[in-house]
Design an enzyme around this catalytic site. Structure first.
Site, PDB file in Angstrom:
ATOM      1  N   HIS A   1      33.057  30.428  47.291  1.00 32.76           N
ATOM      2  CA  HIS A   1      33.450  29.050  47.604  1.00 32.76           C
ATOM      3  C   HIS A   1      32.246  28.104  47.670  1.00 32.76           C
ATOM      4  O   HIS A   1      32.094  27.259  46.813  1.00 32.76           O
ATOM      5  CB  HIS A   1      34.283  28.959  48.892  1.00 32.76           C
ATOM      6  CG  HIS A   1      35.528  29.765  48.872  1.00 32.76           C
ATOM      7  ND1 HIS A   1      36.463  29.675  47.856  1.00 32.76           N
ATOM      8  CD2 HIS A   1      36.005  30.708  49.724  1.00 32.76           C
ATOM      9  CE1 HIS A   1      37.462  30.519  48.094  1.00 32.76           C
ATOM     10  NE2 HIS A   1      37.201  31.157  49.210  1.00 32.76           N
TER      11      HIS A   1
ATOM     12  N   ASP B   1      41.504  34.165  43.861  1.00 30.94           N
ATOM     13  CA  ASP B   1      41.561  34.140  45.321  1.00 30.94           C
ATOM     14  C   ASP B   1      42.965  34.404  45.869  1.00 30.94           C
ATOM     15  O   ASP B   1      43.432  35.534  45.893  1.00 30.94           O
ATOM     16  CB  ASP B   1      41.007  32.815  45.827  1.00 30.94           C
ATOM     17  CG  ASP B   1      40.679  32.818  47.321  1.00 30.94           C
ATOM     18  OD1 ASP B   1      41.019  33.805  47.995  1.00 30.94           O
ATOM     19  OD2 ASP B   1      40.090  31.854  47.809  1.00 30.94           O
TER      20      ASP B   1
END
Length: 453
Positions: A268, A319
C-alpha cells in the site's frame, strides 16, 4: 518441447515480430526466436504474465457485502474491518479451499500467472489451533493444486492488536501467532507446498508494525530465503498510532531500524511523505499496490510519479479480491495519479507509453515480490505467459505499445485469451480449463456461508 508462435511479442529488449517460444518439459522457456516461421500454437500478441503480489483469498466471498453505511457518521477502513471479522467467524477450511481455488481461477483468467497469498487466517473460530497447525495453509496449497496457478505462500505473523502490545480482539484471534508458534506454522506450511510443482515458493509476512513486535522483524525475515512482505503506511490512523508508540512515522522507522532490501515488498504505502517515498524507493524494495482495494477502503493515493522518478519498483495485487481485474488495476493506478495531479499520461516516458511503463513495471516488480524467476519472455525463466485476442475489434491492427494502451485503457480482461503458469496452459480461449468444476464448488461454499451468516 511445446512451441508458441506470435505475430508480435514483448521481449526484454522490446517488441519483436514473428516470435517463436519453445517451452521445455520442466515449464521453463527454452528458446526465444525472432523472425521465425509460423508453427505450433499461433497467437497475435504474446506478453509475460505478471504475478498478483498481494491477495487475501477468503475476502473474495465478501464481495458486494460491505457497501452499506453503518450507524456511525462515517464508514472507513476500520468499520469495514469489523464487518470482515464477523464474517470470518463462519469460514471453515472447506470454504477457504473452495474460495481460494475460485480466486486463483479468476486471477488466471484475468492474466495473472502467480498468486502471492498473504495468508493470515490460521486458526479456528475462537482462536484455537487446528490439530494440524498449518491446516489453512494446506487448503491454500490444495487450491493451487486445483487451479494450477503459480503460488508464493506467505504465512503471516500476527501477534498483537496494536502497537501497545494489547491482546488480539475477538475478530483477530484466528490470525494469532507467537514467535514460537509462527516458526512451527511456517515449517508445516513449507511441507504443505512439497506436493506442488517446482515453481512454488515460500516467504514470510510480518503483518504490520501494529501487529508484530518491531524488534522481531529481522528474525522473521531470516526464517526463509524467500520474499518478505508487510503492510506499511496504509491508513492515517495507523501512521498516528505508530508515531505515538515508536516515536516516528512507519516508513521512517522501518528504514532507520531494519535492513530493507529487494527481498522486501511493502504493501500500500499510501500515506507517505515525499522524503519517505524517495528513501523507500532507493532501498530496492517493491511497492505492492492494490488500487481497486485502496480506492474501495479509502486508503489514499500512492505517489507513483515520485516513486518512479526515484527508480522504485512496484507491482500489483488484488488484495480484498472484490474485483479481480489486471487491466482495471493498472488503469486505476494511472488514473489516480492523473486525478491527483490534474495531468495526463503521468507515468509515460518519451520512449515508452503509459501502458508499456505500467506493464513492464508490474511484470518485473511482481516477479521480484513473488521470489519467482519470471517477469520476461526470456530463456531460463518460468514460462509465465499471456496472450491477447487479435480478433478483438479495438486491438485490430494495433502494434507495439499501442496494443498495451488499448488493452489497459480501452479494453478489459476479456481480451485475454490464453495464460500459461510455468508452462501449464491453464486458460484457453479466455476460459480456465477447470472453470465449471471450480465455480460449482465455490457456489456451493457460498450457499453454505450465506446460510450461516
Amino acid at each position: 518441447m511445446r512451441r508458441i508462435w506470435a505475430e508480435q511479442a514483448l521481449l526484454p529488449e522490446g517488441w519483436a515480430e514473428n516470435v517463436a517460444v519453445e517451452i521445455s518439459a520442466d515449464g521453463r522457456i527454452a528458446t526465444v526466436m525472432t523472425g521465425a516461421d509460423p508453427g505450433g500454437q499461433r497467437l497475435t500478441t504474446l506478453l509475460p504474465a505478471p504475478a498478483n503480489l498481494h491477495s487475501h483469498a477468503f475476502q473474495r466471498a465478501m464481495a458486494g457485502m460491505t457497501e452499506r453505511r453503518g450507524v456511525q457518521s462515517g464508514d472507513s477502513f476500520w468499520t469495514w474491518r469489523q464487518l470482515m471479522f464477523r464474517f470470518l467467524d463462519q469460514v471453515t477450511p472447506d470454504h477457504v479451499e473452495a474460495i481460494a481455488a475460485f480466486v486463483q481461477m479468476e486471477m488466471l483468467e484475468a492474466g495473472y500467472a502467480t498468486n502471492v497469498e498473504f495468508h493470515y487466517l490460521h486458526h479456528q473460530p475462537g482462536g484455537a489451533a487446528y490439530a494440524n497447525i498449518a491446516e489453512m495453509s494446506e487448503r491454500i496449497a490444495a487450491a493451487a493444486g486445483q487451479s494450477g496457478i503459480g503460488l508464493t505462500l506467505l504465512p503471516v505473523q500476527y501477534q498483537f492488536g496494536g502497537c501497545d502490545g494489547r491482546p488480539l480482539g475477538p475478530g483477530q484471534v484466528r490470525f494469532g501467532t507467537t514467535p514460537d508458534t509462527y516458526t512451527k506454522l511456517l515449517d508445516h506450511a513449507g511441507r504443505a507446498l512439497h506436493a506442488l510443482p517446482a515453481d512454488t515458493a515460500l516467504g514470510v509476512a510480518p503483518h504490520s508494525l501494529r501487529a508484530v513486535a518491531p524488534g522481531t522483524l529481522a528474525d522473521i525475515a531470516g526464517l526463509t530465503e524467500g520474499p518478505v512482505h508487510m503492510h506499511l503506511a496504509e491508513q492515517i490512523a495507523e501512521v498516528a498510532e505508530v508515531q505515538a508508540h515508536l516515536g516516528t512515522r512507519p516508513v521512517e522507522w522501518l528504514i532507520g531500524n531494519v535492513a530493507v532490501d529487494p527481498r522486501w515488498c511493502l504493501i500500500h504505502c499510501t500515506q507517505m511523505r515525499p522524503h519517505e517515498t524517495e528513501a523507500l524507493a532507493k532501498t530496492g524494495a517493491v511497492a505492492g499496490l492494490c488500487p481497486i482495494t485502496e480506492a474501495s477502503l479509502g486508503d489514499g493515493i500512492f505517489d507513483g510519479v515520485r516513486w518512479q522518478a526515484a527508480g522504485g519498483a512496484f507491482g500489483i495485487g488484488s488484495d480484498s479480491n472484490i474485483r479481480i481485474s489486471l487491466s482495471e488495476e493498472l488503469r486505476s493506478l494511472e488514473y489516480s495519479q492523473r486525478l491527483r495531479d490534474q495531468s495526463r499520461a503521468t507515468l509515460a516516458t518519451p520512449k515508452r507509453s503509459t501502458g508499456r511503463v505500467l506493464f513492464d513495471a508490474v511484470t518485473q516488480g511482481g516477479a521480484q515480490a513473488a521470489g519467482r524467476a519470471s517477469g520476461a519472455i526470456q530463456p531460463g525463466l518460468w514460462a509465465d505467459l499471456m496472450a491477447l485476442d487479435g480478433t478483438a475489434v479495438d486491438l485490430d491492427g494495433r502494434r507495439g505499445d499501442d496494443t498495451l494502451d488499448t488493452y489497459i485503457f480501452a479494453g478489459d480482461d476479456r481480451m485475454v485469451t490464453d495464460v500459461w503458469a510455468a508452462g501449464r496452459h491453464l486458460v484457453q480461449s479466455g476460459r480456465h480449463i477447470g472453470h465449471d468444476r471450480i465455480t460449482a464448488a465455490y457456489r456451493a461454499a457460498m450457499i453454505d456461508l450465506r446460510g450461516r451468516i
